[in-house]
Design a protein around this motif. Structure first.
Motif, PDB file in Angstrom:
ATOM      1  N   ILE A   1       0.843  -1.204   0.000  1.00  0.00           N
ATOM      2  CA  ILE A   1       0.000   0.000   0.000  1.00  0.00           C
ATOM      3  C   ILE A   1       0.872   1.246   0.000  1.00  0.00           C
ATOM      4  CG2 ILE A   1      -1.642   1.347   1.369  1.00  0.00           C
ATOM      5  CD1 ILE A   1      -2.915  -1.249   2.256  1.00  0.00           C
ATOM      6  N   LEU A   2       1.892   1.258   0.856  1.00  0.00           N
ATOM      7  CA  LEU A   2       2.772   2.419   0.924  1.00  0.00           C
ATOM      8  C   LEU A   2       3.612   2.550  -0.342  1.00  0.00           C
ATOM      9  CD1 LEU A   2       3.942   2.157   4.646  1.00  0.00           C
ATOM     10  CD2 LEU A   2       2.002   3.403   3.692  1.00  0.00           C
ATOM     11  N   GLN A   3       4.035   1.441  -0.878  1.00  0.00           N
ATOM     12  CA  GLN A   3       4.794   1.496  -2.134  1.00  0.00           C
ATOM     13  C   GLN A   3       3.928   2.031  -3.278  1.00  0.00           C
ATOM     14  OE1 GLN A   3       7.513  -1.754  -3.234  1.00  0.00           O
ATOM     15  NE2 GLN A   3       6.851  -2.802  -1.374  1.00  0.00           N
ATOM     16  N   GLY A   4       2.680   1.580  -3.343  1.00  0.00           N
ATOM     17  CA  GLY A   4       1.781   2.055  -4.393  1.00  0.00           C
ATOM     18  C   GLY A   4       1.485   3.533  -4.261  1.00  0.00           C
ATOM     19  N   ALA A   5       1.347   3.989  -3.016  1.00  0.00           N
ATOM     20  CA  ALA A   5       1.108   5.416  -2.784  1.00  0.00           C
ATOM     21  C   ALA A   5       2.302   6.242  -3.236  1.00  0.00           C
ATOM     22  CB  ALA A   5       0.816   5.666  -1.305  1.00  0.00           C
ATOM     23  N   ALA A   6       3.510   5.776  -2.929  1.00  0.00           N
ATOM     24  CA  ALA A   6       4.712   6.500  -3.349  1.00  0.00           C
ATOM     25  C   ALA A   6       4.818   6.556  -4.873  1.00  0.00           C
ATOM     26  CB  ALA A   6       5.948   5.847  -2.758  1.00  0.00           C
ATOM     27  N   ALA A   7       4.492   5.455  -5.530  1.00  0.00           N
ATOM     28  CA  ALA A   7       4.536   5.436  -6.996  1.00  0.00           C
ATOM     29  C   ALA A   7       3.577   6.470  -7.577  1.00  0.00           C
ATOM     30  CB  ALA A   7       4.194   4.033  -7.503  1.00  0.00           C
ATOM     31  N   TRP A   8       2.388   6.579  -7.003  1.00  0.00           N
ATOM     32  CA  TRP A   8       1.401   7.565  -7.477  1.00  0.00           C
ATOM     33  C   TRP A   8       1.936   8.986  -7.276  1.00  0.00           C
ATOM     34  CZ3 TRP A   8      -1.430  11.704  -5.827  1.00  0.00           C
ATOM     35  CH2 TRP A   8      -2.546  12.055  -6.582  1.00  0.00           C
ATOM     36  N   LEU A   9       2.535   9.239  -6.113  1.00  0.00           N
ATOM     37  CA  LEU A   9       3.063  10.571  -5.821  1.00  0.00           C
ATOM     38  C   LEU A   9       4.209  10.938  -6.766  1.00  0.00           C
ATOM     39  CD1 LEU A   9       3.046  10.332  -1.920  1.00  0.00           C
ATOM     40  CD2 LEU A   9       1.601  11.852  -3.294  1.00  0.00           C
ATOM     41  N   LEU A  10       5.015   9.965  -7.143  1.00  0.00           N
ATOM     42  CA  LEU A  10       6.130  10.236  -8.051  1.00  0.00           C
ATOM     43  C   LEU A  10       5.655  10.672  -9.433  1.00  0.00           C
ATOM     44  CD1 LEU A  10       8.545   7.305  -7.129  1.00  0.00           C
ATOM     45  CD2 LEU A  10       8.982   9.743  -6.811  1.00  0.00           C
ATOM     46  N   ARG A  11       4.431  10.292  -9.790  1.00  0.00           N
ATOM     47  CA  ARG A  11       3.897  10.647 -11.106  1.00  0.00           C
ATOM     48  C   ARG A  11       2.963  11.859 -11.070  1.00  0.00           C
ATOM     49  NH1 ARG A  11       3.004   4.970 -11.007  1.00  0.00           N
ATOM     50  NH2 ARG A  11       0.798   5.349 -10.601  1.00  0.00           N
ATOM     51  N   ASP A  12       2.572  12.289  -9.862  1.00  0.00           N
ATOM     52  CA  ASP A  12       1.560  13.327  -9.729  1.00  0.00           C
ATOM     53  C   ASP A  12       2.150  14.725  -9.916  1.00  0.00           C
ATOM     54  OD1 ASP A  12      -1.070  14.369  -8.984  1.00  0.00           O
ATOM     55  OD2 ASP A  12      -0.098  14.970  -7.110  1.00  0.00           O
ATOM     56  N   GLU A  13       1.617  15.495 -10.850  1.00  0.00           N
ATOM     57  CA  GLU A  13       2.141  16.832 -11.138  1.00  0.00           C
ATOM     58  C   GLU A  13       1.905  17.802  -9.986  1.00  0.00           C
ATOM     59  OE1 GLU A  13       0.637  18.230 -14.835  1.00  0.00           O
ATOM     60  OE2 GLU A  13       1.572  16.627 -16.020  1.00  0.00           O
ATOM     61  N   THR A  14       0.763  17.674  -9.308  1.00  0.00           N
ATOM     62  CA  THR A  14       0.487  18.553  -8.165  1.00  0.00           C
ATOM     63  C   THR A  14       1.504  18.334  -7.051  1.00  0.00           C
ATOM     64  OG1 THR A  14      -1.879  18.573  -8.670  1.00  0.00           O
ATOM     65  CG2 THR A  14      -1.230  19.218  -6.438  1.00  0.00           C
ATOM     66  N   THR A  15       1.862  17.075  -6.799  1.00  0.00           N
ATOM     67  CA  THR A  15       2.883  16.763  -5.795  1.00  0.00           C
ATOM     68  C   THR A  15       4.219  17.372  -6.189  1.00  0.00           C
ATOM     69  OG1 THR A  15       1.771  14.701  -5.175  1.00  0.00           O
ATOM     70  CG2 THR A  15       4.111  14.890  -4.629  1.00  0.00           C
ATOM     71  N   ALA A  16       4.574  17.299  -7.462  1.00  0.00           N
ATOM     72  CA  ALA A  16       5.835  17.866  -7.936  1.00  0.00           C
ATOM     73  C   ALA A  16       5.862  19.377  -7.746  1.00  0.00           C
ATOM     74  CB  ALA A  16       6.041  17.511  -9.410  1.00  0.00           C
ATOM     75  N   GLU A  17       4.755  20.046  -8.024  1.00  0.00           N
ATOM     76  CA  GLU A  17       4.687  21.494  -7.824  1.00  0.00           C
ATOM     77  C   GLU A  17       4.778  21.847  -6.351  1.00  0.00           C
ATOM     78  OE1 GLU A  17       4.692  24.087  -9.983  1.00  0.00           O
ATOM     79  OE2 GLU A  17       5.212  22.531 -11.439  1.00  0.00           O
ATOM     80  N   GLY A  18       4.124  21.046  -5.515  1.00  0.00           N
ATOM     81  CA  GLY A  18       4.194  21.286  -4.077  1.00  0.00           C
ATOM     82  C   GLY A  18       5.600  21.115  -3.531  1.00  0.00           C
ATOM     83  N   LEU A  19       6.314  20.136  -4.055  1.00  0.00           N
ATOM     84  CA  LEU A  19       7.690  19.910  -3.619  1.00  0.00           C
ATOM     85  C   LEU A  19       8.583  21.066  -4.047  1.00  0.00           C
ATOM     86  CD1 LEU A  19       9.850  18.201  -2.328  1.00  0.00           C
ATOM     87  CD2 LEU A  19       9.949  16.817  -4.415  1.00  0.00           C
ATOM     88  N   LYS A  20       8.337  21.586  -5.215  1.00  0.00           N
ATOM     89  CA  LYS A  20       9.105  22.744  -5.692  1.00  0.00           C
ATOM     90  C   LYS A  20       8.911  23.938  -4.757  1.00  0.00           C
ATOM     91  CE  LYS A  20       9.654  25.665  -9.804  1.00  0.00           C
ATOM     92  NZ  LYS A  20       9.182  25.899 -11.199  1.00  0.00           N
ATOM     93  N   GLU A  21       7.666  24.168  -4.314  1.00  0.00           N
ATOM     94  CA  GLU A  21       7.393  25.264  -3.389  1.00  0.00           C
ATOM     95  C   GLU A  21       8.019  24.992  -2.018  1.00  0.00           C
ATOM     96  OE1 GLU A  21       5.661  28.832  -1.764  1.00  0.00           O
ATOM     97  OE2 GLU A  21       6.435  28.143  -3.713  1.00  0.00           O
ATOM     98  N   ALA A  22       7.979  23.739  -1.583  1.00  0.00           N
ATOM     99  CA  ALA A  22       8.594  23.383  -0.300  1.00  0.00           C
ATOM    100  C   ALA A  22      10.094  23.669  -0.333  1.00  0.00           C
ATOM    101  CB  ALA A  22       8.342  21.912   0.014  1.00  0.00           C
ATOM    102  N   ARG A  23      10.757  23.307  -1.422  1.00  0.00           N
ATOM    103  CA  ARG A  23      12.197  23.606  -1.553  1.00  0.00           C
ATOM    104  C   ARG A  23      12.461  25.097  -1.412  1.00  0.00           C
ATOM    105  NH1 ARG A  23      12.442  19.645  -5.760  1.00  0.00           N
ATOM    106  NH2 ARG A  23      12.055  21.247  -7.321  1.00  0.00           N
ATOM    107  N   ARG A  24      11.626  25.894  -2.054  1.00  0.00           N
ATOM    108  CA  ARG A  24      11.809  27.351  -2.006  1.00  0.00           C
ATOM    109  C   ARG A  24      11.672  27.865  -0.577  1.00  0.00           C
ATOM    110  NH1 ARG A  24       9.207  31.968  -1.627  1.00  0.00           N
ATOM    111  NH2 ARG A  24       7.170  30.973  -1.346  1.00  0.00           N
ATOM    112  N   LEU A  25      10.665  27.393   0.144  1.00  0.00           N
ATOM    113  CA  LEU A  25      10.431  27.869   1.506  1.00  0.00           C
ATOM    114  C   LEU A  25      11.523  27.385   2.466  1.00  0.00           C
ATOM    115  CD1 LEU A  25       6.561  27.456   1.705  1.00  0.00           C
ATOM    116  CD2 LEU A  25       7.851  29.602   1.676  1.00  0.00           C
ATOM    117  N   TYR A  26      11.929  26.137   2.343  1.00  0.00           N
ATOM    118  CA  TYR A  26      13.004  25.636   3.204  1.00  0.00           C
ATOM    119  C   TYR A  26      14.292  26.434   2.978  1.00  0.00           C
ATOM    120  CZ  TYR A  26      10.219  21.445   4.279  1.00  0.00           C
ATOM    121  OH  TYR A  26       9.247  20.575   4.709  1.00  0.00           O
ATOM    122  N   GLN A  27      14.571  26.732   1.721  1.00  0.00           N
ATOM    123  CA  GLN A  27      15.768  27.509   1.410  1.00  0.00           C
ATOM    124  C   GLN A  27      15.677  28.907   2.005  1.00  0.00           C
ATOM    125  OE1 GLN A  27      18.577  26.208  -0.529  1.00  0.00           O
ATOM    126  NE2 GLN A  27      19.369  27.905   0.684  1.00  0.00           N
ATOM    127  N   ALA A  28      14.503  29.527   1.877  1.00  0.00           N
ATOM    128  CA  ALA A  28      14.330  30.879   2.414  1.00  0.00           C
ATOM    129  C   ALA A  28      14.496  30.892   3.932  1.00  0.00           C
ATOM    130  CB  ALA A  28      12.961  31.415   2.019  1.00  0.00           C
TER     131      ALA A  28
END
Length: 442
Positions: A331-358
């Protein structure tokens, strides 16, 4: 005392004659059952003579084991392996405090929960994964393997899903590294990595780092100790926030070329960094183990990391896992696979990187204005130089701020604080004022 455990017996078993080495190797003998609970230890002077060290060296080693409640007794009455059962515990992690209201806790370099992706849709997808609820001990879900291969830093022969990054390290160390063997590891490093090695009874050989990564000369010196493995972070360093330089990785490859050392790469921060993934797997595919954890990017409750190596090494690690969990939740592996393909997750991670850096940059900038210089970098924390760690901790505690001393992340003396910045959204000036005072040493 039984002749079975006299000073000559110890002299045959103990290979590292330093204080730390004697304590670690004796502890490993006890944990392995070679030295049973209730066994009486030889007199200090007899053991010192057999080992060719001073009695003070043995006394210091025994003091460390008494502190851990592994042995008991002293003086004329003798010393024994503790008759009370002792429980192995991660000493560095176990000493982390629990702070009440009013304390600004900057000890935990963990993701901001508000910046982690929502898991609802991922988990809905996951319940339809292949062979759900099967007792088959599969290494990795084919769906997840296909997704991780797309961005993996080298063409790996085999993959294995584990229950998080530290679970991966713990499992492979127990599967592949004999107790008492030497292990080289960059310094500083993750405190939980040191806990794992110390609990296993490994002889830790530190490899000094600069802003580009482990120093080749220090790694060359470490190789003289004949380590079984070398552990380092090939991308973003979780303690210092420094990024491994590509040129430095190439230099390390030259130092490792004529050895048979197992190379363990720990990418614990994953895509918290926007630096490209890199690995020595393309150079030494037969002995690299590359670990990528998703705890910081997708969330710690996903409990997921993926490692790669040869089929033989993966089989050895999986064989050890058969004593416990056997496989990681599909179940956890399948969830991770879905997140790796999800564009919304990728955009959220990009914003998280920006905030952590700031957040990190804001604190580093405020410290620089107060003449406390922290090298630029990234990640979830800052490695702050201080004149005295004890003075700095007391000074900050008096101002309601909790941080980690550098000694938790090293085996050699250090003069730093590890300050978490990932959840520091304001109060930069206040924190910088307190750290500047603390760093001065009084």
């Amino acid at each position: 005392m039984s002749d079975a455990y006299n000073s000559s017996w110890f002299a045959e078993k103990l290979t590292d004659r330093s204080i730390r080495g004697i304590a670690l190797e004796t502890s490993a003998l006890i944990r392995a059952g070679a030295l049973p609970v209730g066994a009486k230890l030889p007199p200090i002077r007899d053991l010192a003579f057999s080992l060719g060290v001073s009695p003070a060296t043995i006394s210091e080693a025994w003091s460390e084991l008494r502190r851990q409640k592994i042995i008991t007794g002293r003086g004329r009455n003798g010393t024994w392996v503790s008759g009370d059962s002792f429980v192995a515990k991660p000493e560095r992690l176990a000493s982390v405090g629990h702070y009440g209201a009013g304390v600004l806790d900057l000890t935990m370099a963990v993701p901001d929960r508000a910046l982690l992706p929502a898991l609802g849709n991922a988990l809905v997808h996951a319940v339809s994964t292949e062979k759900l609820n099967s007792y088959e001990r599969s290494r990795i879900l084919p769906e997840l393997e296909a997704d991780v291969r797309r961005t993996w830093p080298y063409e790996a022969e085999a993959f294995l899903a584990t229950n998080g990054g530290y679970n991966a390290v713990y499992t492979l160390i127990h599967a592949l590294v004999p107790p008492g063997a030497a292990v080289a590891i960059e310094e500083p490093t993750g405190m939980r990595l040191l806990d794992i090695l110390e609990d296993h009874g490994a002889r830790i050989v530190p490899v000094v780092c600069d802003s580009d990564g482990p120093l080749p000369a220090s790694l060359r010196q470490a190789m003289l100790s004949k380590p079984v493995a070398f552990i380092f972070q090939p991308r973003l360093h979780s303690v210092t926030g420094q990024t491994m330089a590509t040129r430095r990785l190439e230099e390390l490859a030259e130092e490792l070329r004529d050895t048979d050392v197992l190379i363990i790469e720990d990418d614990g921060l994953a895509d918290i960094s926007d630096a490209p993934r890199q690995s020595l797997g393309g150079v030494f595919p037969e002995r690299v183990i590359h670990i990528l954890s998703y705890s910081k990017t997708f969330g710690p409750d996903l409990r997921l990391a993926v490692l790669s190596s040869t089929r033989l090494i993966i089989e050895q690690i999986q064989s050890y896992r058969s004593f416990s969990s056997g496989w990681t939740s599909r179940i956890l592996q399948g969830a991770a696979a879905w997140l790796l393909r999800d564009e919304t997750t990728a955009e959220g991670l990009k914003e998280a990187r920006r905030l952590y850096q700031a957040r990190r940059d804001n604190l580093v900038r405020a410290l620089a204005e107060r003449d406390v210089i922290v090298p630029s970098g990234g990640g979830l924390c800052a490695w702050v130089p201080v004149a005295s760690e004890p003075f700095a901790l007391v000074t900050l505690a008096a101002r309601g701020i909790a941080v980690h001393p550098g000694k938790k992340f090293a085996v050699q003396p250090t003069h730093h604080l590890r300050v978490a910045t990932s959840n520091l959204t304001d109060r930069y000036e206040e924190v910088a004022d307190a750290i500047a005072l603390a760093a001065s040493g009084g």
